[in-house]
Scaffold this motif. Structure first.
Motif, PDB file in Angstrom:
ATOM      1  N   LYS A 145      -2.940  -5.310   6.801  1.00 28.18           N
ATOM      2  CA  LYS A 145      -1.907  -5.513   5.774  1.00 28.18           C
ATOM      3  C   LYS A 145      -1.074  -6.748   6.085  1.00 28.18           C
ATOM      4  O   LYS A 145      -0.717  -7.517   5.189  1.00 28.18           O
ATOM      5  CB  LYS A 145      -1.006  -4.276   5.682  1.00 28.18           C
ATOM      6  N   TRP A 146      -0.739  -6.913   7.384  1.00 33.72           N
ATOM      7  CA  TRP A 146       0.010  -8.124   7.735  1.00 33.72           C
ATOM      8  C   TRP A 146      -0.851  -9.365   7.535  1.00 33.72           C
ATOM      9  O   TRP A 146      -0.379 -10.398   7.072  1.00 33.72           O
ATOM     10  CB  TRP A 146       0.480  -8.066   9.191  1.00 33.72           C
ATOM     11  N   TRP A 147      -2.147  -9.260   7.884  1.00 38.67           N
ATOM     12  CA  TRP A 147      -3.051 -10.419   7.833  1.00 38.67           C
ATOM     13  C   TRP A 147      -3.057 -11.059   6.450  1.00 38.67           C
ATOM     14  O   TRP A 147      -3.173 -12.272   6.313  1.00 38.67           O
ATOM     15  CB  TRP A 147      -4.452  -9.960   8.206  1.00 38.67           C
ATOM     16  N   ILE A 148      -2.949 -10.237   5.408  1.00 38.23           N
ATOM     17  CA  ILE A 148      -2.947 -10.804   4.053  1.00 38.23           C
ATOM     18  C   ILE A 148      -1.551 -10.737   3.437  1.00 38.23           C
ATOM     19  O   ILE A 148      -1.386 -10.725   2.224  1.00 38.23           O
ATOM     20  CB  ILE A 148      -3.973 -10.105   3.137  1.00 38.23           C
ATOM     21  N   SER A 149      -0.534 -10.669   4.314  1.00 39.12           N
ATOM     22  CA  SER A 149       0.879 -10.821   3.924  1.00 39.12           C
ATOM     23  C   SER A 149       1.435  -9.684   3.089  1.00 39.12           C
ATOM     24  O   SER A 149       2.460  -9.850   2.428  1.00 39.12           O
ATOM     25  CB  SER A 149       1.084 -12.151   3.174  1.00 39.12           C
ATOM     26  N   LEU A 150       0.779  -8.519   3.098  1.00 40.07           N
ATOM     27  CA  LEU A 150       1.344  -7.388   2.360  1.00 40.07           C
ATOM     28  C   LEU A 150       2.570  -6.825   3.088  1.00 40.07           C
ATOM     29  O   LEU A 150       3.438  -6.217   2.477  1.00 40.07           O
ATOM     30  CB  LEU A 150       0.296  -6.273   2.214  1.00 40.07           C
ATOM     31  N   GLU A 151       2.610  -7.019   4.403  1.00 47.94           N
ATOM     32  CA  GLU A 151       3.691  -6.420   5.207  1.00 47.94           C
ATOM     33  C   GLU A 151       4.403  -7.499   6.024  1.00 47.94           C
ATOM     34  O   GLU A 151       4.794  -7.268   7.163  1.00 47.94           O
ATOM     35  CB  GLU A 151       3.102  -5.364   6.154  1.00 47.94           C
ATOM     36  N   TYR A 152       4.596  -8.700   5.443  1.00 43.88           N
ATOM     37  CA  TYR A 152       5.135  -9.782   6.262  1.00 43.88           C
ATOM     38  C   TYR A 152       6.570  -9.517   6.695  1.00 43.88           C
ATOM     39  O   TYR A 152       7.002  -9.970   7.756  1.00 43.88           O
ATOM     40  CB  TYR A 152       5.056 -11.119   5.528  1.00 43.88           C
ATOM     41  N   ASP A 153       7.319  -8.773   5.907  1.00 45.04           N
ATOM     42  CA  ASP A 153       8.708  -8.486   6.287  1.00 45.04           C
ATOM     43  C   ASP A 153       8.779  -7.689   7.590  1.00 45.04           C
ATOM     44  O   ASP A 153       9.773  -7.749   8.303  1.00 45.04           O
ATOM     45  CB  ASP A 153       9.422  -7.709   5.174  1.00 45.04           C
ATOM     46  N   ARG A 154       7.730  -6.939   7.889  1.00 38.18           N
ATOM     47  CA  ARG A 154       7.712  -6.119   9.104  1.00 38.18           C
ATOM     48  C   ARG A 154       6.728  -6.688  10.141  1.00 38.18           C
ATOM     49  O   ARG A 154       6.246  -5.973  11.005  1.00 38.18           O
ATOM     50  CB  ARG A 154       7.295  -4.689   8.754  1.00 38.18           C
ATOM     51  N   ALA A 155       6.483  -7.996  10.058  1.00 41.95           N
ATOM     52  CA  ALA A 155       5.404  -8.591  10.840  1.00 41.95           C
ATOM     53  C   ALA A 155       5.541  -8.358  12.334  1.00 41.95           C
ATOM     54  O   ALA A 155       4.610  -7.879  12.991  1.00 41.95           O
ATOM     55  CB  ALA A 155       5.323 -10.099  10.547  1.00 41.95           C
ATOM     56  N   PHE A 156       6.704  -8.699  12.904  1.00 41.61           N
ATOM     57  CA  PHE A 156       6.873  -8.540  14.349  1.00 41.61           C
ATOM     58  C   PHE A 156       6.795  -7.071  14.745  1.00 41.61           C
ATOM     59  O   PHE A 156       6.208  -6.716  15.770  1.00 41.61           O
ATOM     60  CB  PHE A 156       8.209  -9.140  14.799  1.00 41.61           C
ATOM     61  N   GLU A 157       7.390  -6.222  13.925  1.00 41.52           N
ATOM     62  CA  GLU A 157       7.358  -4.787  14.217  1.00 41.52           C
ATOM     63  C   GLU A 157       5.924  -4.269  14.239  1.00 41.52           C
ATOM     64  O   GLU A 157       5.532  -3.519  15.139  1.00 41.52           O
ATOM     65  CB  GLU A 157       8.183  -4.042  13.162  1.00 41.52           C
ATOM     66  N   ILE A 158       5.121  -4.693  13.249  1.00 35.87           N
ATOM     67  CA  ILE A 158       3.722  -4.262  13.173  1.00 35.87           C
ATOM     68  C   ILE A 158       2.943  -4.746  14.395  1.00 35.87           C
ATOM     69  O   ILE A 158       2.203  -3.986  15.038  1.00 35.87           O
ATOM     70  CB  ILE A 158       3.065  -4.791  11.879  1.00 35.87           C
ATOM     71  N   ALA A 159       3.104  -6.030  14.730  1.00 32.04           N
ATOM     72  CA  ALA A 159       2.356  -6.600  15.849  1.00 32.04           C
ATOM     73  C   ALA A 159       2.736  -5.941  17.173  1.00 32.04           C
ATOM     74  O   ALA A 159       1.872  -5.623  17.999  1.00 32.04           O
ATOM     75  CB  ALA A 159       2.580  -8.107  15.917  1.00 32.04           C
TER      76      ALA A 159
END
Length: 726
Positions: A145-159
């Motif tokens: 989801k982050w890879w295609i920017s669906l969850e960019y707002d939570r990017a650091f948290e996801i990673a």
């Protein structure tokens, strides 16, 4: 011989199949892909064709080497294994497909649908999945989801969540991708040092692992991409070359690495190399309609036209990219593609298109997430308005550029054209931009006369009251007065905190990292109090009238411009010298190298030999020092200063007693200075050291050189010019 190999040797294929299926799951979890593939290929052809589970293990083990064939097979297996009620194997396939798409940098609707299908499967089957399968699939869905920017707002948290969970599961593939995600986030923010650290951590993780040849090319590809953004073209090419040296010759990922090679060419004379790479990808890439291939092709043709300064072709490819059906290719490496398109338009003078593209980028790419891209966009907007003599607007945009660079600690600008970089320097007058741009190895300043001193010299440093000397024993001067070494070293925790802040001086450090480093098992409240007290004591020791600790929320660092540090001055001389060396300005390069060598009084904080906080920087500075000495020796030989060449050769040998090239250069300098009788002694010293430390003898090059010199010969310039440090 294993039981499996024994069964194969006896043609007992049914027995071999049973043995393989019993251990295949374990091999898969251990990423023993080559072994799985070899075991399956040892079976007669009819076995893989007739057995669904053999197909399952085969395509899971080969999906990164042969991505497009494996994708079709794995999607087909999802349907068949779902019918057989094998949810855990289906979960493994979804995880593998998500890895596959991210490995090959797919950002299209196929990946979006895959994520949706995987999410739906997970929601319907979570309760029936084994815990590990469930957690692993959840990691890959989140990263996808982050890879295609669906969850960019939570990017650091996801990673970070993915990294933590991958650690718990000991899933090294997930750990590698979570760190790649962090590195890409740091790239977007222009924090290249932190991105490079993530790559190094991942490379250390896979060192000597059986699957290293699968993931090392991926890591080196992204590392090379970071170097490209930094303008370090030689380093980028080295990373691609290292990856190509180990990757399977049939792997489709070779073409991604060719792209790194392509972007390393940045002058018109290298257009033929660019065209060869484009043709290779256009005609040889295994998937005819791959999103990667199409996206690259459009922007590669635009870039070639830009390199050739061909305005007609630039205009043509820009107009093609503006067509509605091609808008999707702007998402290929977003937001880099927007910046490159705008830069090409800036060259042709298409003001309307520049303004529209950059204005959209600034609105769509928030500064907090893409400060590197936003600062670069502001820089080009500043040029655009300054060209039109709209001074008020140009000052506004250049000021915005400088603010973003400073506040976000961005380490560069994402602009490739040398002329545009020079234009930013000329029109903005920004010292911040000047410092960042001049650090790029691909930057060539326009002639302006000879500078009296490099940017890192004493005369150009800010007027500071605190001077920190790190080469040799750490010592400090306040307003010219030494802090007694006893006062610093008797307070071990205080001394260690100061060293920690020195090592991490280039960025803010979260206090929680300091708590964990210094007071690992303490309650957070106690650790916070301890840090507060230690900072108070440090201020008292160094004098409270000078503010040298910067604080930003829960982060601290040494305050920039409040101190002068010898290691920073050394690195400035080093980088200036290398830049001048590339421009063949040898006398000026030698001046920089001499100044750097004078600063190096000993290894970085050399009495803390076992402190991991210091070791990495010590080794980095030591390598730079060895490079400086080696380069200076060759320059002295070129200039005929054989006495200095001897001095620096001996200094290099002193610091690196097994450096064989240094001994050869000393032999050459000795001959030209009339001391041919020194050669046997130098050779004997080398042989003794190599035998003692490495249990080897001098190599053939050294032996041949010694024989030639003892026979009365004089080496040519090529002999020392070709010498390289290992």
């Amino acid at each position: 011989m294993s039981s499996y190999e024994d069964a194969i040797s006896r043609n007992a294929y049914d027995e071999a199949l049973t043995l393989f299926l019993n251990e295949a799951e374990v091999l898969l979890l251990q990423s023993e892909y080559d072994r799985i593939r070899a075991n399956i290929e040892a079976l007669p052809d009819e076995f893989p064709q007739d057995n669904l589970f053999i197909q399952y293990y085969y395509h899971l083990s080969t999906h990164l080497a042969f991505p497009f064939i494996a994708r079709d097979k794995l999607f087909s297996l999802i349907r068949e294994l779902s019918f057989l009620n094998e949810p855990n194997r289906v979960a493994m396939i979804y995880s593998a497909l998500l890895i596959n798409y991210m490995y090959y940098e797919e950002y299209n609707n196929d990946l979006l649908k895959l994520i949706e299908d995987a999410q739906l499967f997970f929601e319907h089957n979570e309760s029936g999945l084994e815990l590990r399968c469930s957690k692993v699939l959840n990691i890959w869905i989140s990263l996808g989801k982050w890879w295609i920017s669906l969850e960019y707002d939570r990017a650091f948290e996801i990673a970070l969540d993915a990294e933590k969970l991958a650690f718990e599961l000991k899933d090294e593939a997930a750990l590698i991708f979570s760190r790649l995600a962090l590195a890409r986030l740091y790239n977007d923010r222009g924090k290249f040092t932190k991105a490079l650290l993530q790559y190094e951590k991942s490379l250390q993780l896979i060192k000597k692992k059986s699957y290293g040849h699968i993931y090392e090319p991926l890591i080196r590809y992204h590392k090379g991409d970071t170097y490209l953004i930094m303008g370090s073209l030689d380093e980028a090419k080295k990373e691609a070359d290292k990856a190509l040296a180990i990757i399977d010759e049939n792997s489709a990922f070779r073409y991604n690495l060719y792209v790194i090679h392509y972007y390393c060419y940045r002058i018109p004379e290298e257009l033929s190399e660019c065209e060869q790479i484009i043709d290779k990808i256009l005609y040889e890439y295994p998937a005819a309609d791959a999103y990667f291939k199409q996206g690259f092709m459009y922007f590669a043709q635009l870039r070639n036209a830009y390199l050739a300064k061909d305005r007609e072709k630039i205009t043509y490819y820009c107009s093609r990219l503006k067509q509605k059906e091609n808008h999707k290719y702007f998402l290929y490496h977003y937001p880099d593609t927007y910046l490159y398109y705008a830069e090409a338009c800036l060259f042709t003078g298409n003001g309307f298109e520049i303004h529209k593209t950059l204005d959209n980028l600034i609105k769509e790419a928030p500064e907090s997430k893409f400060p590197l891209a936003v600062a670069s966009a502001y820089a080009m907007m500043g040029i655009l308005h300054d060209r039109k003599n709209e001074k008020k607007e140009s000052v506004k945009y250049f000021s915005l550029m400088e603010r973003v660079l400073i506040e976000n600690e961005v380490e560069g600008l994402q602009i490739t054209g040398n002329a545009i970089l020079n234009e930013i320097l000329d029109r903005s007058g920004s010292k911040v931009a000047q410092n960042l741009i001049q650090q790029r190895s691909d930057f060539k300043p326009q002639p302006r006369g000879i500078q009296s001193a490099p940017s890192g010299s004493e005369t150009n440093f800010p007027d500071t009251h605190i001077r920190i000397y790190t080469f040799g024993t750490l010592h400090i001067k306040i307003d010219g007065q030494d802090i007694p070494e006893f006062d610093l070293n008797r307070q071990k925790m205080l001394s260690r905190l100061l060293k920690f802040l020195i090592v991490h001086r280039k960025s803010y450090v979260p206090k929680e990292i300091i708590y964990d480093t210094f007071w690992h098992n303490y309650p957070i409240k106690s650790a916070r109090t301890n840090l507060h007290n230690l900072l108070f004591r440090l201020r008292n020791l160094l004098g409270t009238k000078h503010d040298f600790i910067a604080s930003e929320g829960e982060n601290i660092r040494l305050l920039m411009d409040s101190y002068r540090l010898d290691a920073d001055m050394f690195e400035n001389y080093y980088f200036q010298g290398k830049k001048l060396l590339r421009k063949d300005d040898n006398p000026a390069a030698l001046q920089m190298f001499e100044a750097a060598a004078d600063l190096y009084k000993g290894d970085f904080i050399d009495f803390d030999l076992y402190d991991d906080l210091i070791n990495n920087e010590r080794e980095s500075l030591k390598k730079k020092f060895h490079f400086i000495l080696h380069a200076a020796i060759k320059l002295y030989l070129d200039m005929g200063d054989y006495h200095k060449a001897q001095q620096f050769s001996k200094k290099l040998i002193l610091h690196d007693p097994c450096c064989e090239p240094a001994y050869r250069l000393l032999m050459i300098a000795s001959v030209y200075s009339g001391n041919r009788n020194e050669i046997p002694r130098v050779y004997k010293q080398l042989r003794k050291k190599l035998n003692k430390e490495l249990s080897i003898n001098p190599d053939e090059v050294t032996n041949n050189l010694m024989e030639k010199l003892l026979q009365g010969g004089f080496p040519s310039k090529a002999t020392w010019s070709d010498e390289q440090l290992l």
